[in-house]
Write a protein that holds these residues in place. Structure first.
Motif, PDB file in Angstrom:
ATOM      1  N   GLU A 167       0.819  -1.202   0.000  1.00 22.11           N
ATOM      2  CA  GLU A 167       0.000   0.000   0.000  1.00 22.11           C
ATOM      3  C   GLU A 167       0.861   1.264   0.000  1.00 22.11           C
ATOM      4  O   GLU A 167       0.490   2.285  -0.587  1.00 22.11           O
ATOM      5  N   ARG A 168       2.012   1.190   0.616  1.00 23.31           N
ATOM      6  CA  ARG A 168       2.853   2.386   0.664  1.00 23.31           C
ATOM      7  C   ARG A 168       3.396   2.748  -0.722  1.00 23.31           C
ATOM      8  O   ARG A 168       3.629   3.920  -1.010  1.00 23.31           O
ATOM      9  N   TYR A 169       3.580   1.734  -1.594  1.00 21.85           N
ATOM     10  CA  TYR A 169       4.017   2.021  -2.959  1.00 21.85           C
ATOM     11  C   TYR A 169       2.912   2.739  -3.731  1.00 21.85           C
ATOM     12  O   TYR A 169       3.182   3.594  -4.573  1.00 21.85           O
ATOM     13  N   LYS A 170       1.668   2.364  -3.450  1.00 21.97           N
ATOM     14  CA  LYS A 170       0.547   3.068  -4.076  1.00 21.97           C
ATOM     15  C   LYS A 170       0.525   4.532  -3.636  1.00 21.97           C
ATOM     16  O   LYS A 170       0.321   5.444  -4.451  1.00 21.97           O
ATOM     17  N   LEU A 171       0.741   4.762  -2.329  1.00 25.64           N
ATOM     18  CA  LEU A 171       0.722   6.128  -1.806  1.00 25.64           C
ATOM     19  C   LEU A 171       1.877   6.947  -2.373  1.00 25.64           C
ATOM     20  O   LEU A 171       1.726   8.139  -2.652  1.00 25.64           O
ATOM     21  N   VAL A 172       3.041   6.306  -2.574  1.00 22.38           N
ATOM     22  CA  VAL A 172       4.181   7.003  -3.180  1.00 22.38           C
ATOM     23  C   VAL A 172       3.841   7.413  -4.601  1.00 22.38           C
ATOM     24  O   VAL A 172       4.154   8.543  -5.033  1.00 22.38           O
ATOM     25  N   ALA A 173       3.200   6.508  -5.364  1.00 24.19           N
ATOM     26  CA  ALA A 173       2.821   6.823  -6.745  1.00 24.19           C
ATOM     27  C   ALA A 173       1.802   7.955  -6.779  1.00 24.19           C
ATOM     28  O   ALA A 173       1.890   8.866  -7.625  1.00 24.19           O
ATOM     29  N   ALA A 174       0.825   7.924  -5.869  1.00 25.52           N
ATOM     30  CA  ALA A 174      -0.190   8.982  -5.822  1.00 25.52           C
ATOM     31  C   ALA A 174       0.433  10.312  -5.428  1.00 25.52           C
ATOM     32  O   ALA A 174       0.105  11.373  -5.992  1.00 25.52           O
ATOM     33  N   THR A 175       1.343  10.297  -4.456  1.00 21.45           N
ATOM     34  CA  THR A 175       2.017  11.528  -4.025  1.00 21.45           C
ATOM     35  C   THR A 175       2.873  12.105  -5.138  1.00 21.45           C
ATOM     36  O   THR A 175       2.925  13.331  -5.350  1.00 21.45           O
ATOM     37  N   LYS A 176       3.547  11.233  -5.881  1.00 18.12           N
ATOM     38  CA  LYS A 176       4.385  11.664  -7.003  1.00 18.12           C
ATOM     39  C   LYS A 176       3.536  12.334  -8.074  1.00 18.12           C
ATOM     40  O   LYS A 176       3.899  13.390  -8.619  1.00 18.12           O
ATOM     41  N   ALA A 177       2.376  11.750  -8.390  1.00 17.68           N
ATOM     42  CA  ALA A 177       1.493  12.336  -9.399  1.00 17.68           C
ATOM     43  C   ALA A 177       0.953  13.690  -8.939  1.00 17.68           C
ATOM     44  O   ALA A 177       0.865  14.643  -9.727  1.00 17.68           O
ATOM     45  N   SER A 221       2.340  15.848  -6.776  1.00 17.41           N
ATOM     46  CA  SER A 221       3.397  16.858  -6.741  1.00 17.41           C
ATOM     47  C   SER A 221       3.772  17.333  -8.142  1.00 17.41           C
ATOM     48  O   SER A 221       4.215  18.480  -8.306  1.00 17.41           O
ATOM     49  N   GLU A 222       3.598  16.470  -9.155  1.00 14.06           N
ATOM     50  CA  GLU A 222       3.985  16.836 -10.508  1.00 14.06           C
ATOM     51  C   GLU A 222       2.863  17.525 -11.271  1.00 14.06           C
ATOM     52  O   GLU A 222       3.116  18.430 -12.079  1.00 14.06           O
ATOM     53  N   HIS A 223       1.621  17.119 -11.028  1.00 14.10           N
ATOM     54  CA  HIS A 223       0.531  17.556 -11.911  1.00 14.10           C
ATOM     55  C   HIS A 223      -0.490  18.479 -11.244  1.00 14.10           C
ATOM     56  O   HIS A 223      -1.119  19.285 -11.929  1.00 14.10           O
ATOM     57  N   PHE A 224      -0.702  18.379  -9.947  1.00 12.69           N
ATOM     58  CA  PHE A 224      -1.616  19.317  -9.291  1.00 12.69           C
ATOM     59  C   PHE A 224      -1.125  19.621  -7.868  1.00 12.69           C
ATOM     60  O   PHE A 224      -1.796  19.340  -6.881  1.00 12.69           O
ATOM     61  N   PRO A 225       0.049  20.244  -7.752  1.00 14.99           N
ATOM     62  CA  PRO A 225       0.646  20.482  -6.432  1.00 14.99           C
ATOM     63  C   PRO A 225      -0.142  21.476  -5.569  1.00 14.99           C
ATOM     64  O   PRO A 225      -0.063  21.418  -4.338  1.00 14.99           O
ATOM     65  N   THR A 226      -0.907  22.357  -6.198  1.00  8.52           N
ATOM     66  CA  THR A 226      -1.621  23.382  -5.422  1.00  8.52           C
ATOM     67  C   THR A 226      -3.064  22.986  -5.127  1.00  8.52           C
ATOM     68  O   THR A 226      -3.796  23.748  -4.499  1.00  8.52           O
ATOM     69  N   ARG A 227      -3.478  21.832  -5.547  1.00 10.41           N
ATOM     70  CA  ARG A 227      -4.864  21.402  -5.345  1.00 10.41           C
ATOM     71  C   ARG A 227      -4.890  20.203  -4.386  1.00 10.41           C
ATOM     72  O   ARG A 227      -3.915  19.469  -4.250  1.00 10.41           O
ATOM     73  N   GLU A 228      -6.040  20.004  -3.760  1.00 15.30           N
ATOM     74  CA  GLU A 228      -6.199  18.917  -2.818  1.00 15.30           C
ATOM     75  C   GLU A 228      -6.522  17.614  -3.548  1.00 15.30           C
ATOM     76  O   GLU A 228      -7.157  17.616  -4.617  1.00 15.30           O
ATOM     77  N   PHE A 229      -6.105  16.509  -2.949  1.00 15.93           N
ATOM     78  CA  PHE A 229      -6.389  15.203  -3.546  1.00 15.93           C
ATOM     79  C   PHE A 229      -7.889  14.922  -3.584  1.00 15.93           C
ATOM     80  O   PHE A 229      -8.392  14.249  -4.481  1.00 15.93           O
ATOM     81  N   GLN A 230      -8.604  15.464  -2.611  1.00 14.14           N
ATOM     82  CA  GLN A 230     -10.048  15.249  -2.554  1.00 14.14           C
ATOM     83  C   GLN A 230     -10.751  15.817  -3.788  1.00 14.14           C
ATOM     84  O   GLN A 230     -11.790  15.311  -4.210  1.00 14.14           O
ATOM     85  N   GLU A 231     -10.167  16.830  -4.402  1.00 15.40           N
ATOM     86  CA  GLU A 231     -10.757  17.405  -5.607  1.00 15.40           C
ATOM     87  C   GLU A 231     -10.766  16.383  -6.748  1.00 15.40           C
ATOM     88  O   GLU A 231     -11.733  16.309  -7.517  1.00 15.40           O
TER      89      GLU A 231
END
Length: 538
Positions: A76-86, A88-98
């Motif tokens: 599961e932590r690898y999934k969270l790393v992939a989500a965090t990476k995406a 930070s690269e594509h929507f760093p100023t927006r919330e994940f909930q959006e």
């Protein structure tokens, strides 16, 4: 709400009020125009019971079916790393909930894709589906070529799976990504691209590149449009389509007609043991009616022997031992004679092995097409088979493709192909011969692994008829069982090997008679009794 495990199945416990609220909301707000046909099925026990590891993820659970298996939590932590990476690269100023909120209108479509009812609230379902989707996109990014990867707008930073210590993921995660129960909807990935405002041609490049990379078979079509990709609910369905491409199979497929010289499965599995006995008894009966004194002297004692109660005689210890030894000797002789003709089992179709066909003059050739190019050229005695590339994950890929095919179709094209390969590949030598012809290429350690792969693959697949494959099988059988060598063997097997029981008893009785004569001669003078001269023994 709580989660507990019953056996291997996670169960979500709900209060009675929660249950009513969830069901009432589902009944009141369901929109039937958003419901998709079920496409992500649970693998039936008839398939998974033979090799559970081929259908149940061992490292990575994607989607809802294996979400709460404790042994999968480590990834599961690898999934969270992939989500965090995406993020930070594509929507760093927006919330994940959006991102999660943009998928709410797709919730009913997501639920309808799965065969099992998903007893999760909407926000929980969309959260883990979004995280799984981002992880899967990151994994697809590793499968496209490096040139396309550099020009891709998905990610320009070092890949998650190319970092130090992460090389294990190449095969281990792929093993789980291709499983039927681990599929997630393709349209979910498209919605993520819409939110990230990335060119969807990147998604097209990812999924088609992945299919080309993992497919053991030649793909019928590689250049797809984005709309064609969206026609398929998940990755495994897309891969299946690119391999089979909606092969047209008539509603009524004729059964295979065995050639006149070929044995039927029942005859091979349970040979008629009385055919040779009937011939022998008929011959004795005919000779008995001949009015020849010498012949009557021979047939009369034989008829007496045949009429004896053999079941009782065989119960005698010495006779039983001799009968058993003679029976085993006869069987071993005929096994040597018929070593090129295998005895089919229930799971196998009736077709000789590669080694036997080569000895009979059949040449195996590589076809330039896909599975539909399988055919037998009767004039040139050539059997054309498509190219098959095998590696450590091919067993899982093929099994899950067949499991998906079993769920959606009555005509198992891939299933019939695996039955054909199971029929012709019995030993490591068979696999080696196909490798020499370029029909099979593999990175497995030994040739025996290829034989084991196919010999264990079709034990639980229901039978199906696919015309172009069945025609090739029928033509091969007609040629093979029509050769002189096979005809002679089948004749001997029917009339000689089939009479082993009476031959066993005759030999046993002959031994008993000789032992009795030896005892008689030890008491009486045999030469004088038979009016023979003593000089004959000198």
């Amino acid at each position: 709400m709580g989660v507990f495990v019953v056996g291997d199945v996670p169960v979500v416990a709900m209060e009675s009020s929660e249950w009513v609220d969830s069901r009432g909301g589902a009944l009141g707000g369901a929109e039937t125009n958003r419901v998709h046909p079920v496409s992500i099925f649970r693998v039936p026990k008839t398939l998974s019971s033979f090799k559970p590891d081929a259908y149940m993820p061992l490292l990575m659970g994607l989607g809802p079916y294996h979400r709460f298996r404790p042994e999968l939590y480590e990834m599961e932590r690898y999934k969270l790393v992939a989500a965090t990476k995406a993020k930070s690269e594509h929507f760093p100023t927006r919330e994940f909930q959006e991102l999660v909120d943009t998928l709410k209108e797709k919730e009913d479509e997501i639920r309808s894709c799965y065969h099992m009812y998903l007893d999760y609230d909407g926000n929980t379902l969309l959260w883990f589906m979004t995280i799984d989707g981002l992880f899967l996109l990151e994994f697809f990014h590793t499968c496209i070529s490096k040139e396309d990867r550099l020009s891709s707008s998905w990610s320009r930073t070092p890949n998650l799976f190319e970092s130090a210590g992460s090389k294990f993921a190449d095969h281990s995660i792929l093993h789980d990504v291709v499983m039927l129960e681990n599929q997630i909807p393709i349209f979910l990935l498209g919605n993520i691209f819409d939110f990230l405002d990335i060119d969807k041609n990147v998604l097209l490049s990812m999924v088609t590149g992945f299919c080309s990379e993992v497919s053991p078979f030649k793909l019928i079509k590689k250049d797809l449009s984005l709309s064609e990709v969206y026609e398929h609910d998940h990755l495994l369905k897309l891969l299946y389509h690119l391999i089979v491409m909606d092969v047209k199979v008539p509603k009524e497929a004729c059964p295979i007609n065995m050639p006149s010289g070929a044995p039927c499965p029942e005859e091979e599995t349970h040979p008629k043991v009385d055919s040779g006995s009937q011939v022998l008894c008929s011959l004795l009966k005919l000779l008995s009616h001949l009015n020849i004194r010498l012949v009557r002297k021979i047939t009369k004692p034989i008829n007496m022997i045949v009429s004896l109660p053999w079941a009782a005689a065989k119960s005698l210890p010495e006779v039983s031992r001799m009968a058993t030894n003679l029976e085993e000797g006869l069987k071993s002789e005929f096994d040597v004679l018929g070593e090129d003709i295998k005895n089919p089992i229930v799971e196998e179709i009736m077709i000789p092995s590669v080694s036997a066909l080569c000895k009979a003059g059949v040449e195996f050739c590589l076809s330039n097409g896909d599975i539909s190019s399988i055919k037998f050229d009767k004039r040139k005695k050539k059997l054309y088979l498509p190219h098959l590339q095998l590696n450590v994950n091919s067993d899982v890929i093929v099994r899950n493709l067949v499991a998906f095919e079993t769920s959606i179709s009555d005509f198992l094209v891939l299933g019939r192909y695996t039955e054909l390969m199971n029929g012709i590949i019995d030993t490591a030598e068979d696999a080696k011969l196909l490798k020499k012809k370029g029909i099979i290429t593999y990175s497995l350690k030994t040739d025996a692994e290829v034989a084991q792969l196919f010999n264990g693959m079709t034990k639980s697949i229901r039978p199906s008829k696919v015309p172009y494959i069945d025609i090739a099988i029928e033509d091969v059988n007609k040629y093979y069982y029509g050769t002189r060598k096979v005809k002679v063997y089948m004749c001997m097997k029917k009339y000689v090997y089939g009479s082993w029981q009476i031959l066993t008893f005759l030999a046993a009785v002959l031994v008993v008679l000789l032992m009795g004569m030896q005892s008689f001669c030890s008491v009486y003078s045999c030469p004088r009794f038979f009016n023979l001269s003593n000089d004959l023994g000198k």
